[in-house]
Design a protein around this motif. Structure first.
Motif: not given
Ligand SMILES: O=C(O)CCC(=O)C(=O)O
Ligand SMILES: [Fe+2]
Length: 336
Positions: A155-159, A271-281, A299-306
């Motif tokens: 379910s979350l993979i496309p995002s 240190a080496i950090a890797w941050f998972g982020h959703p698609n920008r849009d 929570f309300k909806a937010v646009v991930a990239g913003k």
């Protein structure tokens, strides 16, 4: 050695073809992210020797002459790719964390090119491999978590399929004891994205706020990554999974002999950090499976990239001064 402060999750069990083993480990993963938001992860795709190689690249990169690092200086205009000088981790050097950094993103994203050090193909190759492997691991962890709330595992993979993630290579340089009075290595914060995979050298300093509001040491364990939930994943799970505050403080001071006697220093740390982020849009809003009559939408909806860009820009703008920090600062809307 005392018992690890977070549950240890075995990645090889999460992806096991034995459904009983996988289910057990996924339960433990979900519960740990619900309780503390942090785990130690072992049994994953790359051996400790690969991490050692990455750390040796860090040592070499951060000791390059300043003009070579300046040539690939990054900032908001470069989408946070490249080198961040110590004073540039915040616009006001007085407020900056005591660190320098190198940021990189998806190497195939031509809209936000990485700013690699020149004439060093192994650096680019190894950090690209690292980025790709962390991305794959985070997909499997996301699949496991979505399954646990009764959703299809895809379910979350496309995002997250755009690979708009980010990695920060961090050098907390050696400092004198006195300069630590008012400054920190990394001030209290939560991470912004989905999941963070963190690899530390053997010098401690990371601390995590526990449920009682106390800071506890999260010492590095060889061969283990520290993995934690970020704000956007917490939002997706309507706050059921915790995005927990953490910070980096100084490890014990060391006394060194010098020509003029002795001096006390805070040793350096990498240190080496890797941050998972959703698609920008991607629009991130609580999954309906995580909203119930008892546990209403938080929570309300937010646009991930913003969200990510605002959080990074704010970090660069203000830095994090401990005396100015309030626990809810990261949740306040930014004026645009
Ligand atoms: O250096 C560390 O151990 C943690 C750094 C961190 O939390 C971050 O960069 O978000
Ligand atoms: Fe962090």
């Amino acid at each position: 050695m005392s018992a690890p402060i977070f549950p240890v999750i075995d990645y090889s069990r999460i992806v096991s073809s034995n459904p009983m083993i996988a289910a057990q480990e996924k339960d433990k993963l979900f519960q740990s992210f619900k309780d503390v938001g942090f785990i130690y992860l072992k049994g994953f795709n790359f051996p400790p020797e690969f991490i050692d190689t990455l750390f040796s690249h860090l040592h070499k990169f951060f000791s390059l002459p300043e003009e070579q690092k300046l040539a690939i200086e990054g900032g908001e205009k470069q989408a946070f790719r490249g080198w961040f000088a110590p004073a540039r981790t915040a616009k006001n050097p007085e407020k900056a964390d005591q660190k320098e950094a190198f940021g990189l993103g998806n190497d195939k994203d031509e809209t936000r090119p990485n700013r690699w050090p020149s004439n060093w193909p192994e650096f680019r190759r190894d950090f690209t491999t690292f980025y790709e492997e962390c991305y794959k691991m985070h997909l499997e962890l996301l699949r496991a978590l979505t399954e646990k709330v009764g959703l299809d595992r895809e379910s979350l993979i496309p995002s997250v399929k755009a690979k708009d993630c980010y990695s920060a290579l961090l050098h907390y340089y050696e400092t004198s004891l006195e300069s630590f009075d008012t400054r920190v290595r990394s001030a209290p914060h939560t991470d912004f994205g989905t999941l963070t995979l963190l690899f530390n050298d053997s010098n401690g300093g990371l601390q995590v706020k526990n449920q009682e509001g106390q800071w506890v040491d999260a010492p590095p364990m060889r061969g283990h990554a520290i993995v934690n939930v970020g704000d956007l994943l917490s939002r997706w799970f309507n706050g059921q999974l915790k995005s927990t505050q953490h910070r980096v403080v100084q490890p014990p001071a060391e006394t060194r002999e010098t020509e003029n006697g002795t001096t006390t220093v805070i040793p350096s740390r990498y240190a080496i950090a890797w941050f998972g982020h959703p698609n920008r849009d991607a629009v991130v809003e609580p999954l309906k499976e995580c909203v119930t009559a008892e546990w209403t939408q938080k929570f309300k909806a937010v646009v991930a990239g913003k969200h990510v860009k605002e959080r990074m820009a704010r970090l660069l703008e203000h830095g994090y001064l401990p005396e100015k920090w309030t626990d809810d600062m990261h949740r306040k809307p930014i004026a645009v």
